[in-house]
Design an enzyme around this catalytic site. Sequence first.
Site, PDB file in Angstrom:
ATOM      1  N   SER A  19       0.433  -1.512   0.033  1.00  0.00           N
ATOM      2  CA  SER A  19       0.120   0.267  -0.244  1.00  0.00           C
ATOM      3  C   SER A  19       0.874   1.589  -0.155  1.00  0.00           C
ATOM      4  O   SER A  19       1.997   1.016   0.640  1.00  0.00           O
ATOM      5  CB  SER A  19      -0.615  -0.082   1.307  1.00  0.00           C
TER       6      SER A  19
ATOM      7  N   TYR B 268      -1.960  -0.379  11.115  1.00  0.00           N
ATOM      8  CA  TYR B 268      -1.930  -0.643   9.997  1.00  0.00           C
ATOM      9  C   TYR B 268      -1.069  -0.231   9.088  1.00  0.00           C
ATOM     10  O   TYR B 268      -0.258  -1.355   7.814  1.00  0.00           O
ATOM     11  CB  TYR B 268      -3.725   0.080   9.281  1.00  0.00           C
TER      12      TYR B 268
END
Length: 259
Positions: A136, A149
């Site tokens: 990501s 995260y």
Amino acid sequence: MSERKLALVTGASSGIGREIAQLAAADGYDLIVAADETLVDSAAGLAANGVDVESVEADLSTAAGVERLLAAASGRPIDVLVANAGHGLGRGFLDQDVAEWRHVIDTNITGTLLLLQPVLKQMAARGQGKVLITGSIAGHLAGSFQAVYNGSKAFVDSFAAAIGNELKDSGVTITCLKPGPTDTNFFARAGMLDTKVGQSEKDDPADVAKTGWDAMKDGEHVVVHGLKNKAQVLASGVLSEAQTAEMHRKQAEPGSGQS
């Protein structure tokens, strides 16, 4: 036994994973698709491509779940592995239950490595194989109100690059797909629908999947989907972590959305 090649795709019940599974099926791969929720409808749609599809419902944050998934291959070599399963979590770190943030780490990091190592050993022994790992752009940003995260994705992004280098002469390629905010169930499951990023316009998961699938087929090491996301990654390289943390706060702080 089928003579078609075999692709294993995790996180395939919806979003990017399901779209990648569709691309694999369209390219003629038999499939093992896995998720932590039912895959009945997805599996039926994939099988319409004329390939064999086996769905596995497993919690890939656990060693038992990973072992159950690997057993589904029944000894067949895995030609393509798409390690896409991931779990998000919003809100401030002090407001998160220990079980919640541990599940993020166990899914995004531990479970991913438990899956990658045995599959990569098999691929390296055969001298061929392709792996697509969903990282990501979050891995480039200090993630205020998404701290665990983003930290987990920083690990994934770095790990993918490192093992790709370790295996560069093996015939096995590692591709890391780095999407930005994508129109999936991620933000609902992470409890972030009241945030600015949760309510923002997002990328189409089908477009993100094609970017990753094509890059994997070409053996690219890393691919960032979308010009806006590429610009954000470039900017993160010149900003301090304190600055990216403040930027992230404005996007992810609870209640920062319009409604």
